[in-house]
Design a protein around this motif. Structure first.
Motif: not given
Length: 53
Positions: A8, A38-39, A41-44
């Motif tokens: 992202h 974490t990102c 835009y997501c949970k990575n």
């Protein structure tokens, strides 16, 4: 400042450019400083910090 994963980072850069009309700074997060960031835009796990300078 936006925390972003590899997937992202382009969206984070576009967001800073659109919001602040300036090219953002892009810094890679040091492995020992990653912790549990974490990102946005997501949970990575975040790999980059994109910010306006």
């Amino acid at each position: 400042m936006i925390f972003s994963c590899e997937e992202h980072v382009d969206i984070a850069i576009d967001t800073i450019v659109n919001d602040y009309e300036t090219f953002p700074s892009l810094e890679k997060i040091e492995p020992e400083k990653k912790l549990s960031t974490t990102c946005e835009y997501c949970k990575n796990n975040a790999i980059y910090v994109v910010a306006n300078t």
